[in-house]
Design an enzyme around this catalytic site. Structure first.
Site, mmCIF file in Angstrom:
data_model
loop_
_atom_site.group_PDB
_atom_site.id
_atom_site.type_symbol
_atom_site.label_atom_id
_atom_site.label_comp_id
_atom_site.label_asym_id
_atom_site.label_seq_id
_atom_site.Cartn_x
_atom_site.Cartn_y
_atom_site.Cartn_z
ATOM 1 N N GLY A 10 0.826 -1.210 0.000
ATOM 2 C CA GLY A 10 0.000 0.000 0.000
ATOM 3 C C GLY A 10 0.852 1.249 0.000
ATOM 4 O O GLY A 10 0.564 2.221 0.689
ATOM 5 N N GLY A 16 1.756 4.471 3.859
ATOM 6 C CA GLY A 16 2.639 3.649 3.033
ATOM 7 C C GLY A 16 3.612 4.494 2.240
ATOM 8 O O GLY A 16 4.803 4.169 2.131
ATOM 9 N N TYR A 164 -13.966 -4.067 10.499
ATOM 10 C CA TYR A 164 -12.634 -3.478 10.612
ATOM 11 C C TYR A 164 -11.946 -3.951 11.884
ATOM 12 O O TYR A 164 -10.764 -4.311 11.877
ATOM 13 C CB TYR A 164 -12.725 -1.954 10.599
#
Length: 279
Positions: A10, A16, A164
């Site tokens: 990412g 990232g 999540y």
């Protein structure tokens, strides 16, 4: 002297991208692992422009596809003989239930199972390093996460917060299970909570939905650069040399939930994850 080789998942945006910039500035050779060629190439040029360095490369991989992960590992292994740092950073949040091409609920599929498979496929390359480090970006959301083996992919009822939380608990169960398996090798693995960071994680990758909300929250959240600090610390600092199996917040060790440290759950979830990713 051979430069250290790192993979950051990412890597094209948010933490990232900032992690990539931080590592490149420390003269680490970074492979930016991205899903989109267009966004990845734009980010690659941005890293080179900001750092003024060329020790960065782009490779494509879709963490929602086991086949794509296998294809990436084959390509990586043909070019590199060792891996020093693996930063499992990529993450998604989906408002509505979505599935990966392999039939996994998207958040558990990308945030955990994709990284689980990627890491296991790269273990030999990591063991070929003099001292390899794996860094897993989890979250304080793991505290409300639960693993329901009767409905792991929320086919009965989906809730974004529960989904999540489950994926972030999965990150820590994975870290703990992997720590046990690499305990007598040259590989260490730690996880972190980056704090509340204003990134595009909750923005729909196809429609852009959610972008305005992110902009409104920016003044109250950490920047992506601040959020990446602990990941860079765990990847490079001499302070954590030899330390493994720990969870960090703001560069300091922190406790995890009871579920995240339950030995039976850790082992059961590891075996379940192997079963899911052995297609």
């Amino acid at each position: 002297m051979v430069a250290k080789v790192a993979i950051v998942t990412g890597a094209n945006s948010g933490m990232g991208l900032e992690t990539t910039i931080g590592l490149v500035n420390k003269n680490v050779k970074v492979i930016m692992l991205c899903r989109s060629k267009i966004r990845g190439e734009a980010a690659l040029q941005k890293v080179k422009a900001i750092t003024g360095k060329e020790n960065v490369d782009l490779m494509l991989c879709d963490l929602s596809s086991i086949k794509s992960i296998d294809d990436f590992v084959a390509t990586f292994s043909s070019k590199y003989h060792h891996l020093d740092l693996l930063i499992n950073n990529a993450g998604v949040v989906t408002i509505k239930r979505q599935e990966t091409v392999d039939g996994f609920e998207m958040m558990l599929g990308v945030n955990h199972l994709g990284h689980f498979h990627l890491t296991n496929q790269l273990l030999e390359a990591l063991k070929a390093s003099a001292a390899a480090r794996i860094v897993i970006v989890s979250s304080g959301a793991h505290k409300w996460g639960k693993i329901d083996f009767s409905d792991p992919f929320f086919k009965k009822s989906f809730n974004v917060a529960k989904g999540y939380g489950r994926s972030k608990l999965a990150n820590l169960l994975f870290m703990k299970g992997l720590h046990e398996r690499v305990a007598h090798t040259n590989v260490t693995v730690n996880a972190l909570h980056p704090g509340a960071v204003a990134t595009n994680i909750g923005v729909d990758r196809e429609t852009g939905f959610g972008g305005k909300v992110v902009k409104l929250l920016v003044p109250f959240f950490k920047t992506a650069e601040q959020g990446a600090e602990t990941a860079i610390y765990l990847a490079t600092s001499a302070d954590v040399e030899g330390i493994s199996g720990e969870y960090f917040i703001d560069k300091k060790k922190a406790p995890v939930s009871k579920r995240a440290s339950d030995p039976q759950l850790i082992e059961h979830f590891w075996r379940w994850s192997i079963d899911q990713t052995t297609l």
